[in-house]
Design a protein around this motif. Structure first.
Motif, PDB file in Angstrom:
ATOM      1  N   ASN B  44       0.864  -1.184   0.000  1.00 30.69           N
ATOM      2  CA  ASN B  44       0.000   0.000   0.000  1.00 30.69           C
ATOM      3  C   ASN B  44       0.900   1.234   0.000  1.00 30.69           C
ATOM      4  OD1 ASN B  44      -1.696   2.105   0.485  1.00 30.69           O
ATOM      5  ND2 ASN B  44      -2.697   1.193   2.266  1.00 30.69           N
ATOM      6  N   TYR B  45       1.185   1.718  -1.205  1.00 27.78           N
ATOM      7  CA  TYR B  45       2.097   2.850  -1.338  1.00 27.78           C
ATOM      8  C   TYR B  45       1.269   4.107  -1.537  1.00 27.78           C
ATOM      9  CZ  TYR B  45       5.400   5.977  -3.700  1.00 27.78           C
ATOM     10  OH  TYR B  45       6.159   7.059  -4.078  1.00 27.78           O
ATOM     11  N   ARG B  46       1.078   4.841  -0.472  1.00 25.10           N
ATOM     12  CA  ARG B  46       0.333   6.098  -0.489  1.00 25.10           C
ATOM     13  C   ARG B  46      -1.047   5.916  -1.154  1.00 25.10           C
ATOM     14  NH1 ARG B  46       4.156   8.427   1.886  1.00 25.10           N
ATOM     15  NH2 ARG B  46       6.278   8.514   1.127  1.00 25.10           N
ATOM     16  N   GLY B  47      -1.673   4.812  -0.825  1.00 20.41           N
ATOM     17  CA  GLY B  47      -3.006   4.572  -1.354  1.00 20.41           C
ATOM     18  C   GLY B  47      -3.027   3.850  -2.691  1.00 20.41           C
ATOM     19  N   ILE B  48      -1.874   3.687  -3.328  1.00 19.71           N
ATOM     20  CA  ILE B  48      -1.809   2.944  -4.592  1.00 19.71           C
ATOM     21  C   ILE B  48      -1.371   1.515  -4.267  1.00 19.71           C
ATOM     22  CG2 ILE B  48      -0.834   2.896  -6.918  1.00 19.71           C
ATOM     23  CD1 ILE B  48       0.169   5.773  -6.352  1.00 19.71           C
ATOM     24  N   ILE B  49      -1.992   0.552  -4.931  1.00 15.28           N
ATOM     25  CA  ILE B  49      -1.589  -0.839  -4.689  1.00 15.28           C
ATOM     26  C   ILE B  49      -0.484  -1.196  -5.678  1.00 15.28           C
ATOM     27  CG2 ILE B  49      -2.344  -3.229  -4.783  1.00 15.28           C
ATOM     28  CD1 ILE B  49      -5.089  -2.158  -3.860  1.00 15.28           C
ATOM     29  N   VAL B  50       0.667  -1.520  -5.128  1.00 11.35           N
ATOM     30  CA  VAL B  50       1.844  -1.755  -5.953  1.00 11.35           C
ATOM     31  C   VAL B  50       2.298  -3.203  -5.753  1.00 11.35           C
ATOM     32  CG1 VAL B  50       4.236  -1.050  -6.371  1.00 11.35           C
ATOM     33  CG2 VAL B  50       2.546   0.656  -5.706  1.00 11.35           C
ATOM     34  N   PRO B  51       2.436  -3.974  -6.833  1.00 12.04           N
ATOM     35  CA  PRO B  51       2.977  -5.328  -6.681  1.00 12.04           C
ATOM     36  C   PRO B  51       4.467  -5.266  -6.357  1.00 12.04           C
ATOM     37  CG  PRO B  51       2.613  -4.840  -8.998  1.00 12.04           C
ATOM     38  CD  PRO B  51       2.082  -3.664  -8.224  1.00 12.04           C
ATOM     39  N   VAL B  52       4.907  -6.135  -5.469  1.00  8.30           N
ATOM     40  CA  VAL B  52       6.309  -6.116  -5.053  1.00  8.30           C
ATOM     41  C   VAL B  52       6.946  -7.470  -5.339  1.00  8.30           C
ATOM     42  CG1 VAL B  52       7.884  -5.828  -3.108  1.00  8.30           C
ATOM     43  CG2 VAL B  52       5.860  -4.411  -3.257  1.00  8.30           C
ATOM     44  N   ILE B  53       8.126  -7.418  -5.924  1.00  3.53           N
ATOM     45  CA  ILE B  53       8.854  -8.634  -6.273  1.00  3.53           C
ATOM     46  C   ILE B  53      10.096  -8.742  -5.407  1.00  3.53           C
ATOM     47  CG2 ILE B  53      10.324  -9.571  -8.108  1.00  3.53           C
ATOM     48  CD1 ILE B  53       8.078  -8.518  -9.975  1.00  3.53           C
ATOM     49  N   ASP B  54      10.321  -9.910  -4.870  1.00  2.35           N
ATOM     50  CA  ASP B  54      11.523 -10.178  -4.078  1.00  2.35           C
ATOM     51  C   ASP B  54      12.628 -10.601  -5.043  1.00  2.35           C
ATOM     52  OD1 ASP B  54      13.497 -11.275  -2.479  1.00  2.35           O
ATOM     53  OD2 ASP B  54      12.059 -11.839  -0.923  1.00  2.35           O
ATOM     54  N   LEU B  55      13.602  -9.729  -5.240  1.00  4.52           N
ATOM     55  CA  LEU B  55      14.633 -10.018  -6.233  1.00  4.52           C
ATOM     56  C   LEU B  55      15.493 -11.212  -5.836  1.00  4.52           C
ATOM     57  CD1 LEU B  55      15.921  -6.516  -7.376  1.00  4.52           C
ATOM     58  CD2 LEU B  55      14.475  -8.078  -8.619  1.00  4.52           C
ATOM     59  N   CYS B  56      15.702 -11.401  -4.529  1.00  2.00           N
ATOM     60  CA  CYS B  56      16.493 -12.555  -4.090  1.00  2.00           C
ATOM     61  C   CYS B  56      15.787 -13.843  -4.478  1.00  2.00           C
ATOM     62  CB  CYS B  56      16.691 -12.514  -2.579  1.00  2.00           C
ATOM     63  SG  CYS B  56      17.715 -11.163  -2.041  1.00  2.00           S
ATOM     64  N   GLN B  57      14.487 -13.826  -4.246  1.00  4.00           N
ATOM     65  CA  GLN B  57      13.698 -15.007  -4.580  1.00  4.00           C
ATOM     66  C   GLN B  57      13.698 -15.239  -6.095  1.00  4.00           C
ATOM     67  OE1 GLN B  57      12.414 -17.942  -3.313  1.00  4.00           O
ATOM     68  NE2 GLN B  57      11.320 -16.772  -1.762  1.00  4.00           N
ATOM     69  N   LEU B  58      13.624 -14.157  -6.834  1.00  3.74           N
ATOM     70  CA  LEU B  58      13.562 -14.268  -8.294  1.00  3.74           C
ATOM     71  C   LEU B  58      14.882 -14.781  -8.865  1.00  3.74           C
ATOM     72  CD1 LEU B  58      11.831 -13.527 -10.844  1.00  3.74           C
ATOM     73  CD2 LEU B  58      13.046 -11.358 -10.858  1.00  3.74           C
ATOM     74  N   VAL B  59      15.988 -14.244  -8.359  1.00  2.00           N
ATOM     75  CA  VAL B  59      17.281 -14.569  -8.953  1.00  2.00           C
ATOM     76  C   VAL B  59      17.910 -15.784  -8.290  1.00  2.00           C
ATOM     77  CG1 VAL B  59      19.617 -13.688  -9.357  1.00  2.00           C
ATOM     78  CG2 VAL B  59      17.652 -12.182  -9.632  1.00  2.00           C
ATOM     79  N   GLN B  60      17.795 -15.854  -6.952  1.00  2.00           N
ATOM     80  CA  GLN B  60      18.514 -16.914  -6.250  1.00  2.00           C
ATOM     81  C   GLN B  60      17.616 -17.961  -5.610  1.00  2.00           C
ATOM     82  OE1 GLN B  60      21.238 -15.015  -3.540  1.00  2.00           O
ATOM     83  NE2 GLN B  60      22.744 -14.803  -5.176  1.00  2.00           N
ATOM     84  N   GLY B  61      16.312 -17.717  -5.627  1.00  2.95           N
ATOM     85  CA  GLY B  61      15.411 -18.729  -5.094  1.00  2.95           C
ATOM     86  C   GLY B  61      15.345 -18.777  -3.576  1.00  2.95           C
TER      87      GLY B  61
END
Lengths: 232, 148
Positions: B44-61
């Motif tokens: 919840n970024y200042r009222g906007i819903i923003v999807p968040v990606i975990d880069l560690c999870q994406l790159v290194q699992g």
């Protein structure tokens, strides 16, 4: 398990080295750090930078995420454009404001050593005070502005000392109360009524309403100019 | 050009600052079930819903370690029809930016099929740092709005 391994990694990474407090600029052990010749000051040194970075490698404090979640979810309060930042304070019964840029600090008069100046009959010049080891002139704005005392008081009985910084040095003067730093729109400034003949009106750039108070916004350039003239 | 340095595990990566909107501290994210592991949740970024990606999870699992220096990099990426979408990227040790000339960015011939967004290389003090190409990232994570 994963968390545990992370913590051990941290503790192994930092055998907390605080060389800057021993052989660096904040210490006086001999021999001096050989890197100092090159970097001059510890803050230019990689070791010092890394020390600061390591502070950020700590685990999240409790409530950290929750607090920031609330902050980030709230709408951003942006500084209103075109406002003037002022410090609002009170001398006797008068509410006054001065630009925040010239405001330096508030000091508890109990911690100040003041001294009057002999052979000076000028009511504006109260004396000298010791502010963090520097001798500064202490002046009375209420005398300069012609603010009438509700009750005649000795200056040591004033509650607060306000310090302001100008190009022409620092000034210290007693005030009775500080309201704080506020942003005001310049368009709410009203002109001082021309019929007001008091000296105060000369130093007032404009009057604005703050909550239920009338606040006089002081012209600091003129104010400090006449203070210099006054104490010479 | 200003670039932001950060880590995924022990490896330094970078991203161009011109795409970054804000660096936010770690916050509580709304977990969404049946999404890939690297999708950390909604912010919840200042009222906007923003999807968040975990880069560690994406790159290194593996998930990012929760440290004070672990932060959310809020970026804008271009989706289909050139519409702009906000996106959050969690990374570790987000503490530093450096300036680099444009010609420090090198695009090698080799491209990983699995992670084409990690193609480019920036040279920093003889070290090679991979930079994350935001134009390619959404396409690789096909559930984001505006992806193909």
């Amino acid at each position: 398990m994963k968390k545990l391994s992370g913590q051990s990694e941290i503790s192994s990474r930092q055998p907390v080295e605080n060389c800057w407090k021993r052989i660096g600029v904040w210490g006086n052990e001999e021999p001096r750090c050989p890197k100092l010749d090159e970097v001059i000051h510890c803050r230019n040194c990689d070791v010092f930078t890394q020390g600061g970075r390591n502070l950020l490698e700590r685990n999240l404090p409790e409530e950290y995420k929750n607090e920031w979640t609330e902050v980030m979810a709230a709408k951003k309060e942006e500084a209103l454009p075109g406002t003037v930042s002022v410090v609002i304070f009170r001398i006797e019964d008068e509410w006054l404001a001065i630009r925040t840029q010239v405001f330096a600090e508030i000091i508890d008069p109990d911690s100040l050593r003041g001294h009057s100046l002999p052979h000076r009959k000028n009511p504006v010049l109260i004396g000298v005070v010791n502010v963090h080891g520097d001798i500064q002139l202490c002046v009375s704005l209420s005398e300069l502005l012609g603010i009438e005392n509700a009750v005649k008081k000795d200056w040591k009985d004033q509650k607060l000392m306000m310090v302001v910084n100008t190009d022409a040095g620092r000034w210290v003067f007693p005030v009775n109360e500080i309201l704080g730093i506020y942003h005001v729109y310049p368009h709410i400034f009203q002109n001082v009524p021309v019929t007001v003949a008091k000296a105060q009106s000369t130093y007032t750039k404009g009057i604005f309403n703050w909550k239920d108070k009338h606040v006089a916004f002081l012209d600091d350039d003129l104010l400090f100019y006449s203070l210099i003239r006054n104490v010479q | 050009m200003l670039i932001l340095l950060f880590y995924i595990g022990n490896i330094m990566y970078t991203i161009k600052c011109e795409k970054i909107r804000e660096i936010a501290p770690m916050v509580v994210l709304k977990d969404i079930p049946h999404t890939p592991d690297f999708f950390a949740g909604y912010f919840n970024y200042r009222g906007i819903i923003v999807p968040v990606i975990d880069l560690c999870q994406l790159v290194q699992g593996r998930a990012c370690e929760m440290r004070l220096s672990t932060r959310i990099i809020l970026v804008d990426y271009k989706g289909k029809n050139d519409t702009s979408h906000p996106l959050g990227l969690i990374a570790e040790r987000v503490t530093e930016t450096v300036r680099k000339p444009e010609d420090a960015f090198v695009l090698p011939d080799i491209r990983s099929e699995q992670a084409p967004y990690l193609g480019g290389i920036v040279m920093e003090k003889k070290k090679m740092i991979q930079y994350i190409d935001l134009d390619l990232l959404p396409n690789c994570i096909n559930f984001l709005p505006g992806g193909d």
